[in-house]
Design an enzyme around this catalytic site. Structure first.
Site, PDB file in Angstrom:
ATOM      1  N   SER A 557     -20.284  28.278 -25.293  1.00  0.00           N
ATOM      2  CA  SER A 557     -21.441  27.726 -25.980  1.00  0.00           C
ATOM      3  C   SER A 557     -21.235  27.874 -27.499  1.00  0.00           C
ATOM      4  O   SER A 557     -20.277  27.346 -28.039  1.00  0.00           O
ATOM      5  CB  SER A 557     -22.721  28.403 -25.500  1.00  0.00           C
ATOM      6  N   ASP A 644     -25.223  19.264 -18.595  1.00  0.00           N
ATOM      7  CA  ASP A 644     -25.616  20.289 -19.562  1.00  0.00           C
ATOM      8  C   ASP A 644     -26.549  19.664 -20.598  1.00  0.00           C
ATOM      9  O   ASP A 644     -26.212  18.666 -21.232  1.00  0.00           O
ATOM     10  CB  ASP A 644     -24.361  20.845 -20.245  1.00  0.00           C
ATOM     11  N   HIS A 676     -25.621  24.030 -18.069  1.00  0.00           N
ATOM     12  CA  HIS A 676     -25.029  24.852 -19.122  1.00  0.00           C
ATOM     13  C   HIS A 676     -24.413  26.132 -18.557  1.00  0.00           C
ATOM     14  O   HIS A 676     -23.424  26.634 -19.084  1.00  0.00           O
ATOM     15  CB  HIS A 676     -26.103  25.197 -20.155  1.00  0.00           C
TER      16      HIS A 676
END
Length: 703
Positions: A557, A644, A676
């Protein structure tokens, strides 16, 4: 690598330059066309990328299966969580060998005065045990399954649960009558995670999101009525703020909370009059964050408020609940370098979380004296926090504890005696002995003289770290004041047992060393996050811990942004890089306020849309735009998910295509039904991690 893998040809992405013009700068983006999710060309390209990755990694299938079996073999597949007391029931979850998801259960208490959780033997159920929700049955026929809400009413008759079957974090709420097993007709689609039942069980409080995936509205639904008649309790029009709601542990108030990265505000609604007008605790003030907890002290309703108004590392104060803006009674004064993290209130005492010397700690708060008694642990590196404490007046406090070498452990702490009562430690099958492993912290010096902590964990039989170069797996994050805690991982044993040293670079932008640590790694100081990681890598190489040929990096991320940045800054330091759901096209995303989370993110990264200085700064580090010709990049594996909503699949897809333009050996793995957090289901998650670890070990020549 096999001949077949070596001869596999990577997909060649079509170049369709699309100009982006801001502040007098123009960037012709050749791969922005991949953002069109519904375009058949995009799906075909992603499927071609997956096929190429499969071909390039086919030779690792035996190792992937071996690692998967190692994770599986070390995990007690049929297991039971430590039951948590709420009302007249013990609540817990079961896992069953061969099944992907947990089974949520409860059993009646046998003695109201006994707070010792039951310990059933394997294969047996507890007297009166009931299954509330079986995730395996709910997920039947679905490729993805995730619970976003799971809550039982105070009278123990109703179950509220929210399900996402796509990975896009939009949940459908349903209510089950636990007396009859029937599902009520109340169905609410498109909600955000974290809905609640009112204390009297009459209402559901839930949130919905706007087109940019920002939770912006809190709703009140009365059971048995059409959703069209739901009351809007609160709406926040400012695109910088998230909104959520939940009830205090005392059940006295509904708290509606909203916040950006730097500002927060709370509103109270009496729990027995949910249609009443909310009243603000403290009006929002730019740059001031706070959160409140209700308690009753000497018969008076009070709020304990943790805030940073003139207190960088936060201060804890107490105010009357009837007039929160009255004079503040300081409970814990601001102490520079000791970051107050949170407070939890119970009927008879409070619990304070704080971070000192890079370690998160907790202490018991005496309401009468405001003294804090820290709960001490022996290990130099550990993580601890409260967990599973729904009751307002429990005699014991449930804690979760662990370290890099100590498996996750559940304790009950007795505030009256100071005793820790061990309830359970995560079983690790196959003869795991914590004494066979070691953990330590070393310090690197950054370019500006700041000392950066690095945590290390290794298996002792391969020798002590620093004696001779070893393969090192260096992990980093460094954003949102998020700290990487010393935590145990069964999957990690598969690399430690092959001689790899696992390391965490606690770079600026995280929260390990206090609020200033975060401030020094965001906005126009963001490059410190990247250079800190590079300096940590250099420290490990120069100190003889490893070599560039035996050093791999990983982040996900915002940590994936870190991976992309360091690949451009110091490619010569790494043999390979794993980037999970990586935020590698940061400038394009943060320039577009219509995309999920963008406006909210301006407090973290800056606003390049309106500020030319921020635009130029972000363009100087955004990984996609800084891929360079003539650079020998390390091997790169990017992992993403098609659904996501936080970091869109298009970012790593574009990045990998751009890396290939300059000759980099880059692979893209895109889960076509996931979000995600990756795939759902524990066996699927283990296989996904086995895939990444096998690739990592192959880079380190340990496959």
């Amino acid at each position: 690598m096999t001949d077949t893998a070596a001869s596999a040809r990577p997909p060649v992405a079509a170049r369709d330059p699309r100009p982006r013009r801001h502040h007098g700068d123009e960037f012709a983006d050749p791969y922005e066309w991949m953002r069109a999710k519904d375009d058949a060309r995009v799906t075909a390209h992603l499927e071609a990328e997956n096929a190429y990755t499969d071909a390039r990694t086919a030779h690792l299938e035996p190792l992937r299966e071996q690692i998967f079996q190692e994770i599986k073999g070390r995990t007690r597949e049929t297991d039971l969580s430590v039951p948590t007391r709420r009302g007249d029931w013990w609540y817990f979850s079961r896992t069953v060998e061969g099944q992907q998801y947990g089974i949520h259960c409860r059993a009646p208490i046998a003695d109201p005065t006994n707070w010792t959780p039951p310990e059933p033997t394997e294969g047996e159920t507890l007297p009166g045990e009931q299954v509330l929700l079986d995730g395996n049955l709910e997920a039947d026929g679905e490729e993805f399954f995730s619970l976003g809400t799971f809550e039982v009413s105070n009278d123990a008759r109703l179950l509220l649960y929210g399900v996402d079957t796509d990975g896009d974090e939009r949940y459908t709420l349903r209510v089950r009558n636990l007396d009859t097993g029937e599902t009520l007709p109340d169905v609410i689609d498109g909600t955000f995670a974290g809905a609640s039942l009112s204390p009297d069980g009459r209402f559901i409080v839930y949130s919905t999101v706007d087109d940019a995936w920002r939770p912006d509205t809190v709703w009140l639904h009365e059971l048995g009525t059409p959703t069209a008649s739901d009351q809007k309790l609160f709406h926040e029009p400012d695109e910088k703020y998230w909104v959520g709601a939940g009830f205090t542990r005392s059940d006295r108030f509904l708290v509606i909370g909203l916040g950006s990265s730097i500002t927060s505000e709370e509103w109270l609604v009496p729990a027995d009059d949910l249609r009443a007008e909310p009243r603000v605790v403290w009006p929002r003030q730019e740059g001031v964050e706070y959160d409140s907890e209700h308690a009753i002290v000497d018969g008076e309703d009070v709020l304990y408020i943790l805030h940073n108004d003139g207190a960088l590392d936060f201060e804890l104060v107490r105010v009357p609940a009837s007039d929160p803006r009255a004079s503040r009674e300081i409970v814990i004064a601001h102490q520079p370098g000791q970051r107050l993290l949170g407070v939890s209130t119970f009927r008879d005492w409070g619990v304070v979380g704080y971070r000192r010397d890079g370690i998160a700690r907790i202490g018991m708060l005496d309401y009468a004296t405001s003294d804090v008694r820290e709960i001490a642990f022996d290990e130099p590196l550990y993580s601890v926090g409260t967990a599973g404490n729904p009751e307002w007046a429990p005699p014991l406090l449930r804690l979760g504890y662990g370290s890099f070498v100590t498996p996750s452990t559940v304790y009950d702490y007795d505030p009256a005696t100071g005793d820790l009562q061990l309830r359970k430690q995560q079983p690790v099958l196959g003869g795991y002995d914590a004494a066979d492993y070691a953990q330590a912290r070393v310090w690197a010096t950054a370019h500006d003289g700041v000392r950066i902590p690095i945590s290390l964990v290794w298996k002792r039989s391969f020798g002590e770290v620093g004696e001779s170069p070893r393969p090192v797996h260096l992990y980093g994050y460094g954003s949102y004041e998020h700290s990487i805690e010393p935590a145990f991982s069964i999957a990690r044993l598969s690399e430690l047992d092959r001689g790899v040293v696992f390391a965490v670079a606690h770079v600026r932008g995280g929260g390990e060393m206090g609020r200033q640590w975060y401030e020094d790694g965001k906005l126009l100081a963001k490059r410190n996050t990247f250079t800190d990681f590079v300096d940590c890598a250099r420290h490990l190489v120069d100190g003889g811990y490893t070599t560039p040929a035996t050093l791999v990096a990983e982040g996900g991320s915002a940590g994936g942004l870190l991976m992309g940045a360091v690949a451009n800054l110091a490619p010569e330091l790494f043999a390979g890089i794993v980037a999970d759901v990586p935020f590698v096209d940061a400038l394009t995303t943060i320039l577009d306020p219509s995309l999920p989370l963008t406006v909210i993110e301006w407090d973290e990264w800056g606003d390049p849309l309106h500020d030319p200085e921020v635009y130029a700064y972000m363009k100087s580090y955004s990984p996609y735009e800084n891929v360079r010709d003539g650079v020998a990049y390390p091997r790169i594996l990017a992992v993403t998910s098609f659904n996501d909503t936080r970091v869109l699949y298009v970012e790593p897809a574009k990045w990998v295509a751009r890396l290939r333009d300059v000759g980099a050996d880059a692979l893209l793995k895109c889960e076509m039904v996931a979000g995600h957090g990756g795939v759902s289901g524990r066996y699927n998650a283990w296989r996904e991690r086995a895939f990444e670890l096998a690739w990592l070990l192959d880079v380190l020549d340990l496959a």
